[in-house]
Design a protein around this motif. Structure first.
Motif, PDB file in Angstrom:
ATOM      1  N   GLN A   1      10.455  -8.992  13.466  1.00 14.58           N
ATOM      2  CA  GLN A   1       9.546 -10.071  13.068  1.00 14.58           C
ATOM      3  C   GLN A   1       9.790 -11.320  13.923  1.00 14.58           C
ATOM      4  O   GLN A   1       8.844 -11.989  14.346  1.00 14.58           O
TER       5      GLN A   1
ATOM      6  N   VAL B   1       7.199 -13.203  16.473  1.00 16.26           N
ATOM      7  CA  VAL B   1       6.948 -14.651  16.504  1.00 16.26           C
ATOM      8  C   VAL B   1       7.096 -15.177  17.922  1.00 16.26           C
ATOM      9  O   VAL B   1       6.286 -15.971  18.408  1.00 16.26           O
TER      10      VAL B   1
ATOM     11  N   GLN C   1       4.117 -14.354  19.978  1.00 18.16           N
ATOM     12  CA  GLN C   1       2.979 -15.219  19.628  1.00 18.16           C
ATOM     13  C   GLN C   1       3.131 -16.606  20.255  1.00 18.16           C
ATOM     14  O   GLN C   1       2.168 -17.200  20.743  1.00 18.16           O
TER      15      GLN C   1
ATOM     16  N   SER D   1       8.057 -20.869   7.864  1.00 22.20           N
ATOM     17  CA  SER D   1       8.103 -19.417   7.671  1.00 22.20           C
ATOM     18  C   SER D   1       7.978 -18.719   9.023  1.00 22.20           C
ATOM     19  O   SER D   1       7.274 -19.198   9.918  1.00 22.20           O
TER      20      SER D   1
ATOM     21  N   HIS E   1       6.775 -15.727   9.152  1.00 24.13           N
ATOM     22  CA  HIS E   1       5.753 -14.701   8.940  1.00 24.13           C
ATOM     23  C   HIS E   1       4.343 -15.202   9.224  1.00 24.13           C
ATOM     24  O   HIS E   1       3.403 -14.413   9.240  1.00 24.13           O
ATOM     25  N   SER E   2       4.206 -16.502   9.417  1.00 29.24           N
ATOM     26  CA  SER E   2       2.875 -17.032   9.744  1.00 29.24           C
ATOM     27  C   SER E   2       3.032 -18.348  10.489  1.00 29.24           C
ATOM     28  O   SER E   2       3.898 -19.159  10.146  1.00 29.24           O
ATOM     29  N   LEU E   3       2.197 -18.541  11.496  1.00 26.76           N
ATOM     30  CA  LEU E   3       2.178 -19.782  12.249  1.00 26.76           C
ATOM     31  C   LEU E   3       0.873 -20.501  11.914  1.00 26.76           C
ATOM     32  O   LEU E   3      -0.198 -20.108  12.386  1.00 26.76           O
ATOM     33  N   PRO E   4       0.943 -21.537  11.073  1.00 26.18           N
ATOM     34  CA  PRO E   4      -0.294 -22.205  10.640  1.00 26.18           C
ATOM     35  C   PRO E   4      -1.007 -22.869  11.814  1.00 26.18           C
ATOM     36  O   PRO E   4      -0.364 -23.326  12.770  1.00 26.18           O
TER      37      PRO E   4
ATOM     38  N   CYS F   1      -0.063 -26.431  14.098  1.00 29.15           N
ATOM     39  CA  CYS F   1       1.361 -26.732  13.872  1.00 29.15           C
ATOM     40  C   CYS F   1       2.063 -27.201  15.145  1.00 29.15           C
ATOM     41  O   CYS F   1       3.143 -27.780  15.084  1.00 29.15           O
TER      42      CYS F   1
END
Length: 572
Positions: A277, A281, A284, A337, A339-342, A345
């Protein structure tokens, strides 16, 4: 289940201020604080009985934070002073010494506490009205178009703490740095609700004070960065550096036990899943053209290596204290988190380079426009550095307070003696209507007023630590210090050249009297005059907002303690 020991009744202590133990403790605390006051104040070493850190200081925040107190009355006093210091950063010793003086002088009067409180509140309102009036002889306007007054204000703060161990060259250097850092924190484009920025202090212990400097932007310590090698940073198409800021751990060691129980299927590796995970990230971030990743906590070595291979600079263990300045410098939103990149940000930087001070390496984050700066603060020892850090932070806060209220007060004991002269003059003829409103006699009023003035003068006398004679003049009500072991002369003007603040000179046609504790000073025939203030003559200035608040807190706390009739202690 029955009690193993019978419950003890609470302990009732009536009229606590009449107890010898309370009086002795109050006198001891007052002596400690007075001996620490001013540029010539004596240092105190504070440590516990089982070893540990030793604190050498004369600052109120450090003194009151380390002292172990047994009397509830002293807890009330120190809590009030510490609350004042948390709000204004300055005038902590002034507030504490004045409060002790009020208690000691008022409790010896043969006047009911209720009457003392009413009269002293009235005297406080006279002081506050006078300090805020344009006719006040100890008020100085601060002109932000010129740095002379600001320099005097900052220098007064830096020289008030001898534990910093600064010489004149070092004081001048730090004064200019503090002012420069403050100017960096003032926004260039003023809006309706302008917000001042922040100066982040970077410690370099063991270096020379004159090696201290200030830089716009933010410095992050990065021991892994090698000096001398070019810093290859990935940039966006607009030649900016995109930054991601993580407030969550990226170590890959799973969630904290406090967050609940995790159920893992047989044959599944939680560590491998976490690492996958993290690498997702990282991919990404690379895809989004991020050039700098900063993590508040620990980052997994594999992720750091992957980002490095992709031309992304990764820094971990940034710490909580840097998260807010990082967000303000870069405009990034902390990511909580993996698990997600808003969306939205990421932040941006104009440039990124490596700086080195002493043996430490730092990443210098350079934004396009910022109100955040870094003060690289050096001093020879850890003790001196700790004291210097507190002093520089106080100076920055005082400058911020002065922006809101561009006034200062004369220092060197002159404001205290001037106020005492003013109150004595006002109490020499009190209107009958005022006495009726306060419910007191002329004698009671004058007794309380004299105790009020002696308390103010005791603060000025606390600046003398080497046997100097302390004088006050009968024209301006300023404070003067005669060097110890001076020869006998017919005129005091042969021994004194300037008053404590530097405004008044002995070349004028002045006469002086001693500040001799209980006897007080003579009543001025007229209201204290306002000397012509020349900025070039100023030697010492105090923060207007902090001193006014300290005066109010000192009296309100003293009145609260004077009004105590019982202390109830639970003995269980």
């Amino acid at each position: 289940m029955s009690r193993l020991e019978a419950k003890k009744p609470p302990l009732f202590i009536s009229e606590p201020l009449t107890r010898d133990a309370v009086s002795q403790s109050l006198s001891l605390l007052s002596g400690i604080l007075k001996s620490s006051y001013g540029p010539a104040g004596r240092l105190k070493q504070l440590h516990n009985g089982v070893g540990g850190c030793v604190c050498t200081t004369s600052q109120s925040s450090a003194l009151l934070g380390h002292l172990c107190l047994s009397q509830p009355v002293l807890h009330v006093l120190t809590a009030s002073v510490r609350n004042h210091v948390s709000r204004f950063s300055d005038c902590g010793l002034f507030t504490a010494i004045l409060c002790c003086g009020f208690i000691e002088n008022f409790r010896s009067l043969n006047v009911a506490p209720f009457t003392v409180i009413k009269i002293s509140k009235h005297l406080l309102s006279l002081c506050m009205d006078h300090l805020k009036s344009e006719a006040c002889g100890c008020q100085v306007s601060v002109d932000f178009s010129s740095v002379e007054t600001l320099v005097c204000l900052v220098r007064s703060i830096l020289t008030s703490k001898p534990a910093c161990m600064l010489n004149k060259t070092e004081v001048d250097h730090l004064t200019s740095l503090v002012l420069k850092a403050f100017i960096f924190t003032v926004p260039c484009h003023v809006e309706t609700n302008a917000v001042l920025g922040k100066c982040v202090v970077i410690p370099v212990k063991g270096g020379r004070v004159v090696d201290s400097t200030v830089l716009p932007g933010l410095l992050i310590e990065a021991p892994e960065i090698q000096l001398g090698k070019p810093l290859a940073v990935k940039r966006t198409g607009s030649n900016m550096i995109k930054i991601a800021l993580f407030s969550v751990s990226m170590s890959g060691d799973g969630s904290n036990p406090e967050e609940g129980t995790i159920v893992v299927r047989h044959g599944v590796s939680l560590e491998a899943s976490e690492l996958n995970q993290l690498l997702n990230v990282g991919k990404q971030l690379v895809k989004d053209e991020v050039g700098l990743v900063v993590c508040q906590k620990v980052m997994h070595p594999s992720l750091k290596q992957y980002l490095k291979e992709q031309g992304v600079v990764a820094v971990d263990r940034a710490g909580l204290s840097l998260m807010d300045p990082l967000g303000r410098v870069t405009g990034s939103q902390p990511i909580a988190s993996i698990h997600s990149l808003p969306p939205g940000c990421y932040g941006s930087l104009k440039d990124l380079c490596v700086e080195s001070f002493a043996s430490k390496h730092f990443l210098h984050l350079i934004p396009g426009d910022t109100v955040i700066c870094s003060l690289i603060l050096c001093n020879r020892s850890e003790t001196a550095w700790d004291e210097l850090k507190r002093v520089c932070e106080t100076a920055e806060h005082v400058l911020q307070l002065t922006v809101k209220e561009p006034l200062a007060l004369l220092g060197g004991g002159c404001t205290e003696t001037h106020l005492a002269s003013y109150i004595r003059h006002k109490s020499s003829s009190v209107p009958a209507s005022t006495l009726r409103d306060l419910g007191c006699s002329q004698t009671q009023y004058r007794l309380v007023a004299e105790g009020f003035c002696r308390s103010l003068e005791s603060v000025a006398r606390s600046l003398s630590h080497d046997g100097e004679e302390v004088l006050t003049d009968v024209v301006y009500g300023h404070c003067w210090f005669v060097p110890p072991r001076s020869p006998c002369v017919s005129r005091w003007s042969d021994l004194v050249s300037k008053c404590g603040c530097g405004v008044s000179g002995s070349t004028e046609d002045l006469s002086w009297s001693f500040l001799q504790g209980q006897s007080g000073s003579p009543v001025l025939q007229a209201c204290p005059q306002e000397p012509s203030v020349k900025v070039a003559d100023l030697r010492v200035l105090d923060c207007f907002a902090a001193k006014c608040s300290g005066l109010q807190v000192a009296l309100e706390t003293a009145n609260l303690i004077l009004d105590l009739s019982y202390i109830i202690e639970d003995q269980n």
